[in-house]
Design a protein around this motif. Structure first.
Motif, PDB file in Angstrom:
ATOM      1  N   LYS A   1       0.853  -1.178   0.000  1.00 47.28           N
ATOM      2  CA  LYS A   1       0.000   0.000   0.000  1.00 47.28           C
ATOM      3  C   LYS A   1       0.894   1.235   0.000  1.00 47.28           C
ATOM      4  O   LYS A   1       1.791   1.356   0.810  1.00 47.28           O
ATOM      5  CB  LYS A   1      -0.945  -0.019   1.180  1.00 47.28           C
ATOM      6  N   LEU A   2       0.628   2.143  -0.919  1.00 47.13           N
ATOM      7  CA  LEU A   2       1.490   3.302  -1.100  1.00 47.13           C
ATOM      8  C   LEU A   2       1.052   4.517  -0.316  1.00 47.13           C
ATOM      9  O   LEU A   2       1.741   5.522  -0.312  1.00 47.13           O
ATOM     10  CB  LEU A   2       1.576   3.641  -2.603  1.00 47.13           C
ATOM     11  N   GLY A   3      -0.072   4.447   0.336  1.00 51.21           N
ATOM     12  CA  GLY A   3      -0.495   5.547   1.198  1.00 51.21           C
ATOM     13  C   GLY A   3      -0.921   6.797   0.462  1.00 51.21           C
ATOM     14  O   GLY A   3      -0.837   7.902   0.994  1.00 51.21           O
ATOM     15  N   ILE A   4      -1.333   6.656  -0.765  1.00 48.90           N
ATOM     16  CA  ILE A   4      -1.764   7.806  -1.543  1.00 48.90           C
ATOM     17  C   ILE A   4      -3.233   8.069  -1.328  1.00 48.90           C
ATOM     18  O   ILE A   4      -4.032   7.232  -1.201  1.00 48.90           O
ATOM     19  CB  ILE A   4      -1.501   7.584  -3.063  1.00 48.90           C
TER      20      ILE A   4
END
Length: 158
Positions: free
Chosen positions: A155-158
């Motif tokens: 998960k890239l947290g965007i």
């Protein structure tokens, strides 16, 4: 030793109410389904797999019962699948109720499951476990299950 007793219709209705919700939540937690669609998708999958409840073809739903006290300590549901290579048993759901966990019931239930599956003439058992369920992964590995597929996400947290 535990016993696997066929789930009654009344136990099934209680199980189904809880299982549909928990399955939806697990898919949301795993990032597979959006919360707005999760419950509907879960209900649909259960209906497709268990159209006739406990009498659904090739589906085996059990209450896990302590052989000494007679207490229901969990549930186990498996199905016979006819894969291309050969039929196998697939565990769709397994739960030891929280107050009975870490007392050996899970290990005993899977040993009894192996006997049932062999009685059906099958030589393998498969299952799926969500990656966030570390206690279940540990139990299955201790029982001799091997990882056959592994899906990973970052998960890239965007």
């Amino acid at each position: 030793m535990v016993q696997l007793l066929p789930m009654t219709a009344s136990d099934f209705h209680i199980y189904l109410r809880n299982a549909v919700d928990e399955y939806a939540q697990d898919h949301v937690k795993a990032g597979n389904w959006h919360p707005s669609e999760a419950l509907q998708r879960s209900e649909k999958e259960f209906q497709e797999l268990l159209p006739d409840g406990v009498a659904s073809k090739d589906q085996y739903l059990f209450s896990i019962v302590d052989g000494i006290t007679g207490m229901k300590v969990g549930i186990l549901w498996f199905a016979v699948r006819n894969k291309a290579s050969h039929p196998d048993a697939f565990v769709y759901d397994f739960e030891i109720y929280e107050e009975f966990r870490r007392q050996g019931y899970g290990t005993q239930a899977f040993a009894t499951l192996e006997e049932r599956v062999q009685e059906l003439g099958l030589d393998s058992i498969s299952l799926h476990v969500f990656g966030h369920n570390q206690p279940a992964i540990a139990l299955y590995q201790a029982a001799g299950y091997e990882i056959t597929n592994l899906h990973m996400t970052k998960k890239l947290g965007i």
